[in-house]
Design a protein around this motif. Structure first.
Motif, PDB file in Angstrom:
ATOM      1  N   ILE A 143      15.736  -4.815  27.480  1.00 40.64           N
ATOM      2  CA  ILE A 143      16.031  -5.465  26.195  1.00 40.64           C
ATOM      3  C   ILE A 143      15.378  -4.714  25.041  1.00 40.64           C
ATOM      4  N   ILE A 144      14.114  -4.285  25.223  1.00 45.78           N
ATOM      5  CA  ILE A 144      13.419  -3.527  24.181  1.00 45.78           C
ATOM      6  C   ILE A 144      14.147  -2.219  23.884  1.00 45.78           C
ATOM      7  N   CYS A 145      14.553  -1.524  24.958  1.00 48.18           N
ATOM      8  CA  CYS A 145      15.256  -0.244  24.786  1.00 48.18           C
ATOM      9  C   CYS A 145      16.578  -0.436  24.040  1.00 48.18           C
ATOM     10  N   ILE A 146      17.355  -1.427  24.473  1.00 54.44           N
ATOM     11  CA  ILE A 146      18.660  -1.678  23.843  1.00 54.44           C
ATOM     12  C   ILE A 146      18.478  -2.065  22.379  1.00 54.44           C
ATOM     13  N   PHE A 147      17.491  -2.916  22.097  1.00 55.76           N
ATOM     14  CA  PHE A 147      17.225  -3.351  20.724  1.00 55.76           C
ATOM     15  C   PHE A 147      16.875  -2.158  19.829  1.00 55.76           C
ATOM     16  N   LEU A 148      15.988  -1.278  20.306  1.00 50.61           N
ATOM     17  CA  LEU A 148      15.575  -0.123  19.513  1.00 50.61           C
ATOM     18  C   LEU A 148      16.727   0.850  19.291  1.00 50.61           C
ATOM     19  N   LEU A 149      17.573   1.023  20.315  1.00 50.42           N
ATOM     20  CA  LEU A 149      18.706   1.940  20.184  1.00 50.42           C
ATOM     21  C   LEU A 149      19.737   1.425  19.189  1.00 50.42           C
ATOM     22  N   TYR A 150      19.846   0.107  19.058  1.00 50.25           N
ATOM     23  CA  TYR A 150      20.733  -0.472  18.046  1.00 50.25           C
ATOM     24  C   TYR A 150      20.084  -0.418  16.660  1.00 50.25           C
ATOM     25  N   LYS A 162      24.631   6.753  22.578  1.00 50.80           N
ATOM     26  CA  LYS A 162      25.543   5.617  22.755  1.00 50.80           C
ATOM     27  C   LYS A 162      25.880   5.416  24.230  1.00 50.80           C
ATOM     28  N   GLN A 163      26.076   6.536  24.942  1.00 48.89           N
ATOM     29  CA  GLN A 163      26.304   6.456  26.392  1.00 48.89           C
ATOM     30  C   GLN A 163      25.107   5.826  27.078  1.00 48.89           C
ATOM     31  N   PHE A 164      23.927   6.241  26.682  1.00 49.01           N
ATOM     32  CA  PHE A 164      22.705   5.726  27.297  1.00 49.01           C
ATOM     33  C   PHE A 164      22.528   4.240  26.972  1.00 49.01           C
ATOM     34  N   ARG A 165      22.811   3.844  25.736  1.00 53.15           N
ATOM     35  CA  ARG A 165      22.699   2.436  25.340  1.00 53.15           C
ATOM     36  C   ARG A 165      23.672   1.562  26.129  1.00 53.15           C
ATOM     37  N   LEU A 166      24.891   2.046  26.294  1.00 51.06           N
ATOM     38  CA  LEU A 166      25.892   1.302  27.077  1.00 51.06           C
ATOM     39  C   LEU A 166      25.471   1.223  28.540  1.00 51.06           C
ATOM     40  N   PHE A 167      24.878   2.296  29.031  1.00 50.82           N
ATOM     41  CA  PHE A 167      24.387   2.332  30.411  1.00 50.82           C
ATOM     42  C   PHE A 167      23.300   1.287  30.633  1.00 50.82           C
ATOM     43  N   LEU A 168      22.359   1.172  29.698  1.00 47.95           N
ATOM     44  CA  LEU A 168      21.295   0.169  29.812  1.00 47.95           C
ATOM     45  C   LEU A 168      21.862  -1.247  29.757  1.00 47.95           C
ATOM     46  N   SER A 169      22.865  -1.460  28.921  1.00 44.95           N
ATOM     47  CA  SER A 169      23.500  -2.786  28.831  1.00 44.95           C
ATOM     48  C   SER A 169      24.173  -3.147  30.153  1.00 44.95           C
ATOM     49  N   PHE A 170      24.790  -2.163  30.788  1.00 47.16           N
ATOM     50  CA  PHE A 170      25.440  -2.385  32.085  1.00 47.16           C
ATOM     51  C   PHE A 170      24.407  -2.762  33.148  1.00 47.16           C
ATOM     52  N   ILE A 171      23.264  -2.074  33.163  1.00 51.02           N
ATOM     53  CA  ILE A 171      22.208  -2.382  34.130  1.00 51.02           C
ATOM     54  C   ILE A 171      21.666  -3.791  33.895  1.00 51.02           C
ATOM     55  N   VAL A 209      25.670  11.431  32.333  1.00 46.83           N
ATOM     56  CA  VAL A 209      24.946  11.644  31.076  1.00 46.83           C
ATOM     57  C   VAL A 209      24.053  12.877  31.179  1.00 46.83           C
ATOM     58  N   TYR A 210      23.431  13.067  32.340  1.00 48.41           N
ATOM     59  CA  TYR A 210      22.578  14.239  32.533  1.00 48.41           C
ATOM     60  C   TYR A 210      23.392  15.529  32.422  1.00 48.41           C
ATOM     61  N   VAL A 211      24.561  15.550  33.055  1.00 48.85           N
ATOM     62  CA  VAL A 211      25.422  16.745  32.999  1.00 48.85           C
ATOM     63  C   VAL A 211      25.851  17.027  31.565  1.00 48.85           C
ATOM     64  N   LEU A 212      26.250  15.973  30.834  1.00 48.03           N
ATOM     65  CA  LEU A 212      26.655  16.145  29.440  1.00 48.03           C
ATOM     66  C   LEU A 212      25.496  16.674  28.593  1.00 48.03           C
ATOM     67  N   THR A 213      24.307  16.137  28.823  1.00 48.81           N
ATOM     68  CA  THR A 213      23.134  16.575  28.073  1.00 48.81           C
ATOM     69  C   THR A 213      22.814  18.036  28.371  1.00 48.81           C
ATOM     70  N   HIS A 214      22.919  18.393  29.640  1.00 45.88           N
ATOM     71  CA  HIS A 214      22.657  19.780  30.039  1.00 45.88           C
ATOM     72  C   HIS A 214      23.670  20.724  29.395  1.00 45.88           C
TER      73      HIS A 214
END
Length: 351
Positions: A143-150, A162-171, A209-214
């Motif tokens: 919740i803290i991570c998602i809140f800060l990313l927004y 945005k991919q990472f934020r959506l990923f955290l919401s899914f988890i 996400v890791y592949v895209l970042t790389h």
């Protein structure tokens, strides 16, 4: 019995190795993503062993592997990296209580496997004060991570956040669904299989996400020479006589003397250009011809001098921690510039 004990001890050793990696490589976004992938693989392997050896209802399976506790911490590091949070390195102090959990986890399982009577009491303590509150720690981290990313989304330059934020919401949604099914008495074994499938989706997502970042990092590295060529071409068609490079030099020196922005590990020539309202080209010329250096050399030299002043004020401070606070991303880079400035290592220097 020996095989089981080896698995338990091996899991503890791997966990402590992950701790060490986290402590030394917390500056790199790619390193943190890779660390999460490794953590997930090891955690899944450990749980697979427990399930197949003891079954779902086993007391051992009710105690989660100690690797699991690092996922929330890794997500916090990644989030703070996205928003360039100044005090993100303070999260390292969470490693100490987590280390105690790792040791207690290993001791409890070993005692149970050896059949000691005290094992049940240790396991009860472990479950009461950690397992029962794990869901709250995990949910709060997400919740803290998602809140800060927004909240800071307009300040984040990385396009993958945005991919990472959506990923955290899914988890978070998956975790809450699993918790609700348990509370309302649904078939936990059936939902466990569904959750495992969702877990595989999580793993595939973060790997994506890791592949895209790389790939993004590779593109930046490939584009760097092109940028240098463009700068050189600009030199040829610019009337340099109209530019007061001495004034720019003084402004650069004042900036490094009065500001602390250069202590951020993400500080770049673009940041300096925006702060001074001077073009990259003019700054590059000033560094090369009037300061007899370049941006990176000049910045790291000032970071070393800042480190020296901080260590003089606080002689008992940890050298590595101070180096990170001064903007260095690795110990090797710090030692390189320190030795270049003082012709010795920090431990050999007489303050």
């Amino acid at each position: 019995m020996l095989y089981i004990i080896m698995v338990v001890i091996l899991q503890a050793i791997i966990t402590l190795a992950v701790l060490l990696f986290l402590a030394q490589n917390r500056k790199s976004f790619l390193n943190m993503l890779l660390l999460y992938i490794v953590t997930v693989i090891l955690d899944m392997g450990y749980e697979y062993f427990i399930i197949n050896r003891f079954g779902y209802e086993s007391i051992l399976y009710e105690i989660p592997g100690s690797l699991r506790i690092f996922k929330g911490l890794i997500f916090l590091y990644i989030t703070f990296n996205f928003i360039e949070f100044k005090w993100r390195d303070k999260l390292k102090y969470l490693l100490y209580p987590f280390s105690m959990i790792v040791l207690l986890h290993t001791f409890a399982l070993s005692a149970k496997l050896f059949g000691y009577q005290e094992a049940d009491a240790i396991i009860h303590f472990y479950k009461t004060y950690f397992v029962n509150y794990y869901i709250h720690y995990w949910a709060c981290s997400l919740i803290i991570c998602i809140f800060l990313l927004y909240k800071y989304q307009n300040k984040i330059q990385n396009p993958l956040f945005k991919q990472f934020r959506l990923f955290l919401s899914f988890i978070l949604a998956s975790m809450l669904a699993f918790w609700c099914s348990f509370k309302f008495g649904f078939d936990i074994l059936l939902f466990q299989k569904i959750y495992t499938l969702l877990f595989l989706v999580q793993f595939a997502w973060i790997l994506y996400v890791y592949v895209l970042t790389h790939q993004e990092q590779l593109k930046k590295n490939m584009q760097q020479p092109v940028v240098e060529v463009v700068i050189k071409e600009k030199y040829q068609y610019k009337d340099l006589s109209k530019i007061d490079f001495e004034k720019i030099k003084i402004r650069i020196e004042e900036f490094y003397s009065e500001s602390q922005e250069y202590l951020e590990d993400t500080f770049t020539l673009d940041h300096l250009a925006r702060h001074l309202s001077v073009s990259r080209t003019d700054l590059t010329i000033t560094f090369n011809q009037y300061l007899t250096s370049n941006f990176h050399e000049y910045t790291n030299r000032n970071r070393v001098l800042r480190f020296k002043r901080m260590l003089e004020e606080e002689p008992d401070a940890n050298v590595t921690d101070l180096a990170y606070q001064c903007g260095f991303k690795s110990k090797s880079t710090f030692y390189k510039y320190f030795k270049k400035e003082f012709n010795c290592l920090p431990t050999e220097y007489a303050f």
